[in-house]
Design an enzyme around this catalytic site. Structure first.
Site, PDB file in Angstrom:
ATOM      1  N   GLU A  15       0.859  -1.192   0.000  1.00  0.00           N
ATOM      2  CA  GLU A  15       0.000   0.000   0.000  1.00  0.00           C
ATOM      3  C   GLU A  15       0.890   1.234   0.000  1.00  0.00           C
ATOM      4  O   GLU A  15       1.869   1.287   0.747  1.00  0.00           O
ATOM      5  CB  GLU A  15      -0.898  -0.014   1.230  1.00  0.00           C
ATOM      6  CG  GLU A  15      -1.762   1.209   1.424  1.00  0.00           C
ATOM      7  CD  GLU A  15      -2.733   1.447   0.290  1.00  0.00           C
ATOM      8  OE1 GLU A  15      -2.571   2.480  -0.397  1.00  0.00           O
ATOM      9  OE2 GLU A  15      -3.639   0.630   0.085  1.00  0.00           O
ATOM     10  N   ASP A  42       5.411   1.353  -3.848  1.00  0.00           N
ATOM     11  CA  ASP A  42       4.668   1.199  -5.097  1.00  0.00           C
ATOM     12  C   ASP A  42       4.721  -0.271  -5.513  1.00  0.00           C
ATOM     13  O   ASP A  42       5.807  -0.866  -5.599  1.00  0.00           O
ATOM     14  CB  ASP A  42       5.285   2.084  -6.172  1.00  0.00           C
ATOM     15  CG  ASP A  42       4.591   1.920  -7.500  1.00  0.00           C
ATOM     16  OD1 ASP A  42       3.518   2.518  -7.673  1.00  0.00           O
ATOM     17  OD2 ASP A  42       5.124   1.185  -8.356  1.00  0.00           O
ATOM     18  N   ASP A  66      -7.327   2.023  -7.636  1.00  0.00           N
ATOM     19  CA  ASP A  66      -7.758   3.299  -8.202  1.00  0.00           C
ATOM     20  C   ASP A  66      -8.064   3.117  -9.687  1.00  0.00           C
ATOM     21  O   ASP A  66      -7.215   2.655 -10.444  1.00  0.00           O
ATOM     22  CB  ASP A  66      -6.651   4.339  -8.027  1.00  0.00           C
ATOM     23  CG  ASP A  66      -7.141   5.751  -8.282  1.00  0.00           C
ATOM     24  OD1 ASP A  66      -8.018   5.937  -9.153  1.00  0.00           O
ATOM     25  OD2 ASP A  66      -6.644   6.673  -7.621  1.00  0.00           O
ATOM     26  N   LYS A  70     -10.122   8.935 -16.256  1.00  0.00           N
ATOM     27  CA  LYS A  70      -9.858   9.612 -17.538  1.00  0.00           C
ATOM     28  C   LYS A  70      -9.003   8.733 -18.444  1.00  0.00           C
ATOM     29  O   LYS A  70      -8.061   8.086 -17.995  1.00  0.00           O
ATOM     30  CB  LYS A  70      -9.153  10.944 -17.289  1.00  0.00           C
ATOM     31  CG  LYS A  70     -10.013  11.928 -16.525  1.00  0.00           C
ATOM     32  CD  LYS A  70      -9.277  13.223 -16.306  1.00  0.00           C
ATOM     33  CE  LYS A  70     -10.141  14.188 -15.509  1.00  0.00           C
ATOM     34  NZ  LYS A  70      -9.425  15.424 -15.189  1.00  0.00           N
ATOM     35  N   ASP A 102     -15.592  -1.810  -7.591  1.00  0.00           N
ATOM     36  CA  ASP A 102     -16.997  -1.429  -7.670  1.00  0.00           C
ATOM     37  C   ASP A 102     -17.223  -0.472  -8.844  1.00  0.00           C
ATOM     38  O   ASP A 102     -18.232   0.210  -8.914  1.00  0.00           O
ATOM     39  CB  ASP A 102     -17.474  -0.813  -6.354  1.00  0.00           C
ATOM     40  CG  ASP A 102     -16.595   0.337  -5.880  1.00  0.00           C
ATOM     41  OD1 ASP A 102     -15.609   0.677  -6.577  1.00  0.00           O
ATOM     42  OD2 ASP A 102     -16.880   0.895  -4.811  1.00  0.00           O
TER      43      ASP A 102
END
Length: 110
Positions: A15, A42, A66, A70, A102
């Protein structure tokens, strides 16, 4: 959690964000599990620079990564072909990749 249900397994949580690391550590402490390690790094860098490309994982899980909505940011998504190649080299035969999201568009991307 998973570590509590599977005391014979070892878990490595990766994380980048401090609150996520803190939450994971607090939960591991509350559940009194000792089979969890957390790395604040990372994940792509961890796979690419720190873990040799040998089969070493039985399972890799991604929980609500995440989605980078875009189109111009799609290359920032953790689940992309280059990352999947890094994972494939480190999964043992029969290993599993599990993804929870989700966001329908991200699920379609995966």
């Amino acid at each position: 959690g998973m570590a509590l249900r599977r005391p014979d397994a070892c878990f490595l949580g990766v994380e980048m964000h401090r609150p996520g690391v803190g939450a994971a550590l607090l939960r591991a402490d509350a559940e009194a599990v000792d089979n969890v390690r957390i790395a604040r790094v990372d994940a792509v860098a961890l796979l690419d620079k720190h873990l040799p490309p040998i089969p070493q994982f039985d399972e890799c899980c991604f929980f609500f990564p995440d989605p980078w909505f875009k189109d111009k940011d799609a290359g920032r998504r953790i689940l992309r072909p280059s990352t999947l190649d890094l994972l494939a080299a480190r999964l043992r035969p029969g290993g599993k990749l599990r993804v929870a999201t989700d966001v329908d568009a991200y699920a379609a991307h995966v």
